[in-house]
Design a protein around this motif. Sequence first.
Motif, PDB file in Angstrom:
ATOM      1  N   ALA A  14      32.114   8.292 -23.151  1.00 29.28           N
ATOM      2  CA  ALA A  14      31.945   8.211 -24.716  1.00 29.28           C
ATOM      3  C   ALA A  14      33.231   8.792 -25.276  1.00 29.28           C
ATOM      4  CB  ALA A  14      30.590   8.953 -25.153  1.00 29.28           C
ATOM      5  N   ASP A  15      33.984  10.015 -24.777  1.00 28.20           N
ATOM      6  CA  ASP A  15      35.025  10.652 -25.315  1.00 28.20           C
ATOM      7  C   ASP A  15      36.439   9.958 -24.540  1.00 28.20           C
ATOM      8  OD1 ASP A  15      34.532  11.888 -22.963  1.00 28.20           O
ATOM      9  OD2 ASP A  15      34.322  13.548 -23.532  1.00 28.20           O
ATOM     10  N   GLY A  16      36.158   9.042 -23.820  1.00 32.13           N
ATOM     11  CA  GLY A  16      37.189   8.172 -23.338  1.00 32.13           C
ATOM     12  C   GLY A  16      37.992   8.863 -21.846  1.00 32.13           C
ATOM     13  N   ARG A  17      36.962   9.788 -21.299  1.00 32.15           N
ATOM     14  CA  ARG A  17      37.364  10.337 -20.241  1.00 32.15           C
ATOM     15  C   ARG A  17      37.155   9.556 -18.950  1.00 32.15           C
ATOM     16  NH1 ARG A  17      34.809  14.215 -18.777  1.00 32.15           N
ATOM     17  NH2 ARG A  17      33.276  14.410 -20.509  1.00 32.15           N
ATOM     18  N   ARG A  18      37.517   9.684 -17.803  1.00 31.51           N
ATOM     19  CA  ARG A  18      36.990   8.989 -16.627  1.00 31.51           C
ATOM     20  C   ARG A  18      35.868   9.535 -15.957  1.00 31.51           C
ATOM     21  NH1 ARG A  18      39.570   9.364 -10.524  1.00 31.51           N
ATOM     22  NH2 ARG A  18      38.843   7.643  -9.605  1.00 31.51           N
ATOM     23  N   PRO A  19      34.891   8.481 -15.723  1.00 34.01           N
ATOM     24  CA  PRO A  19      33.482   9.282 -15.122  1.00 34.01           C
ATOM     25  C   PRO A  19      33.482  10.041 -13.897  1.00 34.01           C
ATOM     26  CG  PRO A  19      33.531   6.573 -15.884  1.00 34.01           C
ATOM     27  CD  PRO A  19      34.981   7.022 -15.870  1.00 34.01           C
ATOM     28  N   ASP A  20      32.286  10.601 -13.992  1.00 33.60           N
ATOM     29  CA  ASP A  20      32.289  11.414 -12.601  1.00 33.60           C
ATOM     30  C   ASP A  20      32.001  10.654 -11.497  1.00 33.60           C
ATOM     31  OD1 ASP A  20      29.590  11.365 -13.271  1.00 33.60           O
ATOM     32  OD2 ASP A  20      29.483  13.414 -14.033  1.00 33.60           O
ATOM     33  N   VAL A  21      31.697  11.175 -10.343  1.00 32.72           N
ATOM     34  CA  VAL A  21      31.376  10.596  -9.098  1.00 32.72           C
ATOM     35  C   VAL A  21      29.903  10.005  -9.664  1.00 32.72           C
ATOM     36  CG1 VAL A  21      30.774  10.709  -6.792  1.00 32.72           C
ATOM     37  CG2 VAL A  21      32.799  11.648  -7.557  1.00 32.72           C
ATOM     38  N   LYS A  22      29.043  10.931  -9.945  1.00 30.38           N
ATOM     39  CA  LYS A  22      27.541  10.595 -10.278  1.00 30.38           C
ATOM     40  C   LYS A  22      27.571   9.136 -11.054  1.00 30.38           C
ATOM     41  CE  LYS A  22      23.277  12.319 -11.827  1.00 30.38           C
ATOM     42  NZ  LYS A  22      22.450  13.247 -12.369  1.00 30.38           N
ATOM     43  N   ALA A  23      28.276   9.281 -12.194  1.00 31.31           N
ATOM     44  CA  ALA A  23      28.113   7.997 -13.099  1.00 31.31           C
ATOM     45  C   ALA A  23      28.658   6.788 -12.584  1.00 31.31           C
ATOM     46  CB  ALA A  23      28.902   8.544 -14.337  1.00 31.31           C
ATOM     47  N   ARG A  24      29.716   6.851 -11.752  1.00 33.16           N
ATOM     48  CA  ARG A  24      30.381   5.714 -10.979  1.00 33.16           C
ATOM     49  C   ARG A  24      29.579   5.242 -10.251  1.00 33.16           C
ATOM     50  NH1 ARG A  24      35.603   8.046  -9.086  1.00 33.16           N
ATOM     51  NH2 ARG A  24      34.984  10.098  -9.813  1.00 33.16           N
ATOM     52  N   LEU A  25      28.723   5.798  -9.380  1.00 32.72           N
ATOM     53  CA  LEU A  25      27.929   5.571  -8.365  1.00 32.72           C
ATOM     54  C   LEU A  25      26.613   4.885  -8.690  1.00 32.72           C
ATOM     55  CD1 LEU A  25      27.579   5.257  -5.208  1.00 32.72           C
ATOM     56  CD2 LEU A  25      26.467   7.455  -5.312  1.00 32.72           C
ATOM     57  N   LEU A  26      26.172   5.534  -9.992  1.00 30.96           N
ATOM     58  CA  LEU A  26      24.773   4.824 -10.728  1.00 30.96           C
ATOM     59  C   LEU A  26      25.182   3.529 -11.333  1.00 30.96           C
ATOM     60  CD1 LEU A  26      22.053   5.300 -11.536  1.00 30.96           C
ATOM     61  CD2 LEU A  26      22.854   6.763 -13.555  1.00 30.96           C
ATOM     62  N   ARG A  27      26.399   3.355 -11.643  1.00 24.84           N
ATOM     63  CA  ARG A  27      26.896   2.232 -12.299  1.00 24.84           C
ATOM     64  C   ARG A  27      26.851   1.044 -11.346  1.00 24.84           C
ATOM     65  NH1 ARG A  27      28.764  -2.085 -12.146  1.00 24.84           N
ATOM     66  NH2 ARG A  27      30.260  -1.241 -10.663  1.00 24.84           N
ATOM     67  N   GLY A  28      27.480   1.473 -10.283  1.00 15.14           N
ATOM     68  CA  GLY A  28      27.628   0.436  -9.192  1.00 15.14           C
ATOM     69  C   GLY A  28      26.206   0.158  -8.553  1.00 15.14           C
ATOM     70  N   LEU A  29      25.061   1.088  -8.401  1.00 18.88           N
ATOM     71  CA  LEU A  29      23.909   0.807  -7.929  1.00 18.88           C
ATOM     72  C   LEU A  29      22.996  -0.019  -9.129  1.00 18.88           C
ATOM     73  CD1 LEU A  29      23.400   4.146  -6.016  1.00 18.88           C
ATOM     74  CD2 LEU A  29      23.789   1.973  -4.993  1.00 18.88           C
ATOM     75  N   THR A  30      23.309  -0.058 -10.213  1.00 18.06           N
ATOM     76  CA  THR A  30      22.332  -0.740 -11.292  1.00 18.06           C
ATOM     77  C   THR A  30      23.040  -1.786 -11.564  1.00 18.06           C
ATOM     78  OG1 THR A  30      23.220   0.748 -12.793  1.00 18.06           O
ATOM     79  CG2 THR A  30      21.262   1.582 -11.764  1.00 18.06           C
ATOM     80  N   GLY A  31      24.133  -2.259 -11.175  1.00 14.72           N
ATOM     81  CA  GLY A  31      24.823  -3.431 -11.460  1.00 14.72           C
ATOM     82  C   GLY A  31      24.391  -4.581 -10.389  1.00 14.72           C
ATOM     83  N   VAL A  32      25.659  -5.521 -10.129  1.00 14.03           N
ATOM     84  CA  VAL A  32      25.299  -6.611  -9.276  1.00 14.03           C
ATOM     85  C   VAL A  32      25.075  -6.041  -7.968  1.00 14.03           C
ATOM     86  CG1 VAL A  32      26.831  -8.399  -8.058  1.00 14.03           C
ATOM     87  CG2 VAL A  32      27.048  -7.980 -10.445  1.00 14.03           C
ATOM     88  N   GLY A  33      25.665  -4.581  -7.467  1.00 17.20           N
ATOM     89  CA  GLY A  33      25.469  -4.063  -6.228  1.00 17.20           C
ATOM     90  C   GLY A  33      23.760  -3.971  -6.353  1.00 17.20           C
ATOM     91  N   GLY A  34      23.146  -3.310  -7.163  1.00 17.59           N
ATOM     92  CA  GLY A  34      21.482  -3.281  -7.116  1.00 17.59           C
ATOM     93  C   GLY A  34      20.998  -4.588  -7.027  1.00 17.59           C
ATOM     94  N   PHE A  35      21.510  -5.741  -7.640  1.00 15.36           N
ATOM     95  CA  PHE A  35      20.930  -7.185  -7.434  1.00 15.36           C
ATOM     96  C   PHE A  35      21.054  -7.799  -6.105  1.00 15.36           C
ATOM     97  CE2 PHE A  35      21.676 -11.793  -7.196  1.00 15.36           C
ATOM     98  CZ  PHE A  35      20.430 -12.113  -7.696  1.00 15.36           C
TER      99      PHE A  35
END
Length: 375
Positions: free
Chosen positions: A295-316
């Motif tokens: 939200a403040d424009g920084r690069r996401p941490d590892v947990k957020a990046r991995l969660l984003r991948g698993l709940t997107g097309v990767g999860g599908f």
Amino acid sequence: MEPAIWAALLMSVAAFVLFVPYIAVRYRRRGELGLGNMALAFAGPLYGLALFFYVFAPFPPMRHDFCAGIGVRRPQLIPFHFLHDMGKSATGSGGPMAMLNNPALTQVLLNVALFIPLGMFVRYMFGRSVPVTVAIGLGVSLLIETTQLTGDWFIYPCAYRLFDVDDLIANGLGGLIGALAAPLLSAVPGQRVHAEPGEPRPITWRRRLLASACDLMSFAFLYVPTVAACAALMWIWQGGLSAGGTPAYSYFFFDATVERVGFWVPWLVLTVGIPLAGSGASLGQHIVKLQAATADGRRPDVKARLLRGLTGVGGFLLLNHFESLSGPVVVLAAVSLIALFRTSRHRGFSYLCARLTMTDSRTPTGQAAPTELVH
């Protein structure tokens, strides 16, 4: 219809293979896709394949009496000889309709029409002048006629189609008409560039769906060579040609280990590797110039990046891989589609889960991306 079907099938294969690279190149050069450009880019090669198949297909079978069955095919070198053929084919009724139904004239008109798209594409898409476009049309026509004269460049022992100078004239006329009519292609919508390639664009639902399509196509594109490489290694490991006559394709289609490797390698690359190596965005999102940020424009941490991948097309893809999870697949697809439209900036379900925001990767640091525009 057979030549058209073959052209459509081959173009579908080419479109599947080139879909993701084409979009990546267009975003790099134009900064956006443009459905009109995409339609013309598809129509051009489709026309080329159709032209090839309409001219040469079907290829006759080669037999020992091939030339005897074909007969002597001498080239027709008299310009406008079709007028003589029209007189021979004319019926006694006369009138415009009888003339249009004359097979000799119909053949000439079809040869003219066949090269009108060539003139339009060459003139409009490659920016050639009218004389150069006509010259290209005549060159393509001469190549076709020479191919027919030589029996497909001596693949066949004799010519099975006729070299006709009237075809050259008709094709050249078609190329000229196409060159003059080329400005009509500017009426195809979705070609105008809205900003310089390096300027950020609005994040729209169309762009988000395009990114998801790129992700799915990328998985399929990686799956095939992965399976092929794994099958080849398995075949060599099992003895290759000396493995009791086991054909190599049996590993490609029927080996469970190959199937598992074919899924997990592309899945790990697209779902874990690319998000962790970058900002957390998927490959398709990178292609359409999108990135993930906090939200403040920084690069996401590892947990957020991995969660984003698993709940997107990767999860599908993961849920779809297991037949017993067909229900959750439908639920995830429906939730993701609804969230794509209902969440702010179209960040979707995966970004909502990871508490991330989405921005155009060309947006300067500290500046908000453009709001969605209708275009």
